[in-house]
Design an enzyme around this catalytic site. Sequence first.
Site, PDB file in Angstrom:
ATOM      1  CG  HIS A 157      -1.691  -1.235   1.457  1.00  0.00           C
ATOM      2  ND1 HIS A 157      -2.964  -1.468   1.003  1.00  0.00           N
ATOM      3  CD2 HIS A 157      -1.314  -2.374   2.095  1.00  0.00           C
ATOM      4  CE1 HIS A 157      -3.348  -2.683   1.358  1.00  0.00           C
ATOM      5  NE2 HIS A 157      -2.364  -3.257   2.023  1.00  0.00           N
ATOM      6  CB  SER A 278      14.519  22.455 -15.169  1.00  0.00           C
ATOM      7  OG  SER A 278      13.798  23.666 -15.272  1.00  0.00           O
ATOM      8  CE  LYS A 284      12.142  20.194 -11.870  1.00  0.00           C
ATOM      9  NZ  LYS A 284      11.108  19.410 -11.237  1.00  0.00           N
ATOM     10  CD  GLU A 291       9.241  12.454 -15.807  1.00  0.00           C
ATOM     11  OE1 GLU A 291       8.264  13.205 -15.685  1.00  0.00           O
ATOM     12  OE2 GLU A 291      10.399  12.874 -15.963  1.00  0.00           O
TER      13      GLU A 291
END
Length: 461
Positions: A157, A278, A284, A291
Amino acid sequence: MSNRMWGGRFASGPAEIMEEINASIGFDKRLAPQDIRGSLAHVAMLGTSGVLPAADVDAITAGLKSVQAEIEAGTFAFRRELEDIHMNVESRLTEIVGPAAGRLHTARSRNDQVATDMKLWVRDTLDGLDAQAAALQQALAEKALRHAGTVMPGFTHLQSAQPVTFGHHMMAYVEMLGRDRGRFRDARARLNECPLGAAALAGTGFPIDRHATAAALGFDRPTANSLDSVADRDFALEALSAASICAVHLSRFAEELVVWTSAQFGFVRLSDGYTTGSSIMPQKRNPDAAELVRAKAGRIVGALTGLLIVMKGLPLAYSKDMQEDKEGTFDALQALSLCLAAMTGMVRDLEPVAETLAKAAGSGYATATDLADWLVRELNLPFREAHHVTGRLVGAASAKGVGLEALSLEEMQAAEPRITDAVYAVLGVENSVASRISYGGTAPGNVRAQAERWLAQLSGG
Ligand code: ARG
């Protein structure tokens, strides 16, 4: 002008928009190698079966090889008005060889031709995916071997559950990929029957030898029913199903990498090679490759559902709807290939952050089960009662805002008077994972043995 391949009964050519919706050459030109391979096998068989004289067979064979050379050299002019790869090849063959080229299509149809071409393409692609999945398994097993004892939190979970090792987590994906590869191989074995010679749908009256063409093209046997041969695309569906399941596995792993690389988790570091910066936020390091692996599962599953829906209402045998099998299948299987390659690179380069993982492994009362097990083992409590006692201790620790190991012996004994200070040994995460020696458990020795077993199997082919 009417179509030169089938225009005999047509007075005029197709409307512009008809040509646009009908043509598949824009995407089926990638089947050129398979198409020519199939034609070479077909014409050779027509020769040995006595359907065509040797002179025609030789001329057509030489002509097909020239067409192949032109396509490989990039000098071949693909023409949309010729619809698809099959007619583009045959039309050019006619220019090279003359009227004898028209004999190649004896005892065959584009329907069995395209089914054969697609099967050859899917078969080669499945072989490639199998090899790529094996390379990813290898990268994962090597990482697992190095981190067989690196403790990390195990979740259910997405809540802290019990400590596991980083190697154990990597090996979970090795197992999944092992089943994915099994599905690729199963799909390959089931598709490996040759449709060529089924002709349009009913077979042919020419004395062809379908066993010979099947063998020449590396198929195990010819398909046994001519209608089935040209009417089904279950082989593409099965490949897409196997690809979808594999893509979902990769997507889950990708999701974990995205979460794990966040500043809040900080469980792993991806290399510069698989992250991007970024344009505005200098701090970043975005896990773009992960992704995109996660996202590509969407188009892969989409290709499967798309083709299932194309096929679901089609009466036997061939319908032009089936031309829609191609773009999705090509795109999805190529996307999976890219995902496997990107994942392999990411896994090779990634480094788990051992201190962060160990700290996280101990938080969230992850050794509560170890405490309950100790109460069962040492004090002979029934597990349900041990669970209850442990729950009270977790409650006490949580009220103080500390871990279980920070409770004093007196506080422990308030919940169960027979607890001794031997209990503290099981509250450490290292002891917890070391104790999980059941077959398939996370004990470092187990993980090492599993990683070594897989590495030996992978290097054995
Ligand atoms: N381009 C077609 C396809 O991909 C080839 C088969 C055409 N057959 C036909 N009867 N029109 O499905």
